[in-house]
Design a protein around this motif. Structure first.
Motif, PDB file in Angstrom:
ATOM      1  N   PHE A 266       0.854  -1.183   0.000  1.00 42.73           N
ATOM      2  CA  PHE A 266       0.000   0.000   0.000  1.00 42.73           C
ATOM      3  C   PHE A 266       0.896   1.241   0.000  1.00 42.73           C
ATOM      4  CE2 PHE A 266      -2.021  -3.519   2.071  1.00 42.73           C
ATOM      5  CZ  PHE A 266      -3.380  -3.429   1.804  1.00 42.73           C
ATOM      6  N   ALA A 267       0.537   2.218  -0.831  1.00 42.09           N
ATOM      7  CA  ALA A 267       1.361   3.422  -0.913  1.00 42.09           C
ATOM      8  C   ALA A 267       0.478   4.652  -1.050  1.00 42.09           C
ATOM      9  CB  ALA A 267       2.299   3.328  -2.120  1.00 42.09           C
ATOM     10  N   ARG A 268       0.959   5.782  -0.551  1.00 45.01           N
ATOM     11  CA  ARG A 268       0.272   7.050  -0.815  1.00 45.01           C
ATOM     12  C   ARG A 268       1.298   8.037  -1.360  1.00 45.01           C
ATOM     13  NH1 ARG A 268      -1.157   8.410   5.499  1.00 45.01           N
ATOM     14  NH2 ARG A 268       0.997   8.369   6.224  1.00 45.01           N
ATOM     15  N   LYS A 269       0.805   9.137  -1.920  1.00 49.99           N
ATOM     16  CA  LYS A 269       1.668  10.196  -2.487  1.00 49.99           C
ATOM     17  C   LYS A 269       2.639   9.624  -3.519  1.00 49.99           C
ATOM     18  CE  LYS A 269       1.491  12.711   1.893  1.00 49.99           C
ATOM     19  NZ  LYS A 269       2.280  13.012   3.102  1.00 49.99           N
ATOM     20  N   GLY A 270       2.192   8.608  -4.259  1.00 49.63           N
ATOM     21  CA  GLY A 270       3.030   8.069  -5.347  1.00 49.63           C
ATOM     22  C   GLY A 270       4.251   7.299  -4.886  1.00 49.63           C
ATOM     23  N   ALA A 271       4.281   6.854  -3.609  1.00 54.39           N
ATOM     24  CA  ALA A 271       5.480   6.192  -3.076  1.00 54.39           C
ATOM     25  C   ALA A 271       5.503   4.692  -3.371  1.00 54.39           C
ATOM     26  CB  ALA A 271       5.587   6.439  -1.576  1.00 54.39           C
ATOM     27  N   LEU A 272       4.953   4.278  -4.527  1.00 54.32           N
ATOM     28  CA  LEU A 272       4.947   2.860  -4.905  1.00 54.32           C
ATOM     29  C   LEU A 272       6.382   2.361  -5.048  1.00 54.32           C
ATOM     30  CD1 LEU A 272       2.363   4.347  -6.196  1.00 54.32           C
ATOM     31  CD2 LEU A 272       2.145   2.297  -7.553  1.00 54.32           C
ATOM     32  N   SER A 273       6.604   1.100  -4.723  1.00 55.18           N
ATOM     33  CA  SER A 273       7.936   0.522  -4.880  1.00 55.18           C
ATOM     34  C   SER A 273       8.127   0.031  -6.313  1.00 55.18           C
ATOM     35  CB  SER A 273       8.118  -0.645  -3.910  1.00 55.18           C
ATOM     36  OG  SER A 273       9.204  -1.446  -4.320  1.00 55.18           O
ATOM     37  N   THR A 274       9.072   0.637  -7.008  1.00 53.69           N
ATOM     38  CA  THR A 274       9.412   0.213  -8.379  1.00 53.69           C
ATOM     39  C   THR A 274       9.778  -1.269  -8.379  1.00 53.69           C
ATOM     40  OG1 THR A 274      10.316   2.403  -8.790  1.00 53.69           O
ATOM     41  CG2 THR A 274      10.997   0.679 -10.307  1.00 53.69           C
TER      42      THR A 274
END
Length: 340
Positions: A266-274
């Motif tokens: 789960f991520a917010r503010k675009g902090a997805l794990s590449t």
């Protein structure tokens, strides 16, 4: 490609963990570092097809290679999208080892300035000084193995840190890696209620940054926790309760502004794990170190199809193989289109 270097050593054996890890009195870090560096270079070269690039210019009316007689053509290596230091407990390695591996990656492939470089850290080996050393070495994202913020649950899991130490580690990490600090949490512990899980998650939401990974406890054969549950000393959590815990967590995280972008992440503010996404998108990744797994097309060895590779599990045997032939690949299987 995405290299995944593994540091196989831990200070303690957690009660639930069946990963390839070793608790040893002393580690010859210089030797392990040299082997990680050598294997990373070898496997990155295997994963690439060398492409010679010639600058072209307009000469005598036709297009032809330009400057080839003045400069040797240069090798254009493939780009690395992310590097993920897993384990074991990679935060027990020194920043010098992390820096050396990143240097090897940059030497064998193109490592763009903004590439995601994640290190998994345990609260017991995540002092502000150590974390600052990792940042200086090139790490720009941290994944902290919090697992729980309840001391009794941490004891059940066999963790070596307390809830207070976990809080301190996450605060230190957020100071050094703002917006790029992730926390891991485990749910579905024997005897855990949905209410206790919701309260624990609420506490974690007050502490966390912009990325959370939630893992349902898996009882793995050969672990202390599985033996206790299967032996009847601890209660097995009912499947319906586990489903309720997961749905509760999804709802709480959505309410807190997190996007559920992958089964456990789960991520917010675009902090997805590449790096997490690269697995789901079937991108190539290269396992480096004892017991590491990889999936790539070995163009450099003349391969044309994607292979699943596993490196030798036991660190000393792995080191001997790397020293003698540059890598410790124990098993390689060509994947059929259906398997892919």
């Amino acid at each position: 490609g995405a290299p995944c270097p593994q540091w196989p050593y831990c200070r303690k054996r957690c009660s639930y963990c069946s990963f390839n890890k070793y608790v040893v009195p002393a580690v010859d870090e210089a030797a392990v570092r040299a082997c990680l560096v050598r294997e990373a270079g070898t496997l990155l070269r295997f994963s690439q097809v060398q492409r010679w690039v010639l600058r072209e210019g307009r000469l005598g009316g036709g297009w032809r290679p330009f400057g080839a007689h003045l400069h040797p053509p240069h090798y254009l290596p493939h780009s690395v999208t992310s590097v993920f230091f897993g384990g074991g407990t990679p935060s027990l390695a020194s920043p010098r080892t992390v820096a050396a591996v990143l240097e090897a990656v940059a030497g064998a492939a193109h490592l763009p300035a903004g590439a995601e470089v994640t290190l998994e850290a345990n609260p017991g080996s995540a002092s502000p000084q150590r974390l600052a050393g990792f940042r200086a070495a090139g790490v720009n994202r941290l994944s902290v193995g919090v697992q729980s913020l309840d001391d009794a649950e941490l004891r059940l899991l066999g963790r070596e840190h307390t809830a207070a130490e976990a809080r301190g580690a996450v605060e230190a990490a957020r100071g050094l890696f703002p917006g790029r600090t992730s926390i891991d949490l485990i749910f579905g512990l024997p005897g855990q209620s949905r209410g206790a899980w919701a309260r624990g998650l609420e506490a974690a939401l007050g502490l966390c940054d912009d990325h959370v990974s939630l893992y349902q406890l898996t009882l793995e054969r050969g672990t202390a926790l599985a033996a206790q549950v299967w032996g009847g000393t601890l209660p097995a959590p009912p499947q319906d309760l586990l489903a309720d815990m997961y749905q509760t967590a999804c709802a709480m995280l959505a309410a807190a502004g997190f996007r559920h972008y992958e089964v456990s992440n789960f991520a917010r503010k675009g902090a997805l794990s590449t790096h997490n996404l690269s697995y789901w998108r079937a991108e190539q990744y290269i396992g480096v170190g004892p017991g590491a797994h990889g999936r790539f097309v070995p163009w450099g060895e003349g391969g044309r199809r994607r292979e699943a590779r596993v490196q030798t599990l036991e660190p000393d045997a792995w080191m001997r193989e790397v020293q003698s032939r540059g890598h410790g690949t124990r098993r390689r299987v060509v994947l059929s289109p259906l398997e892919q």
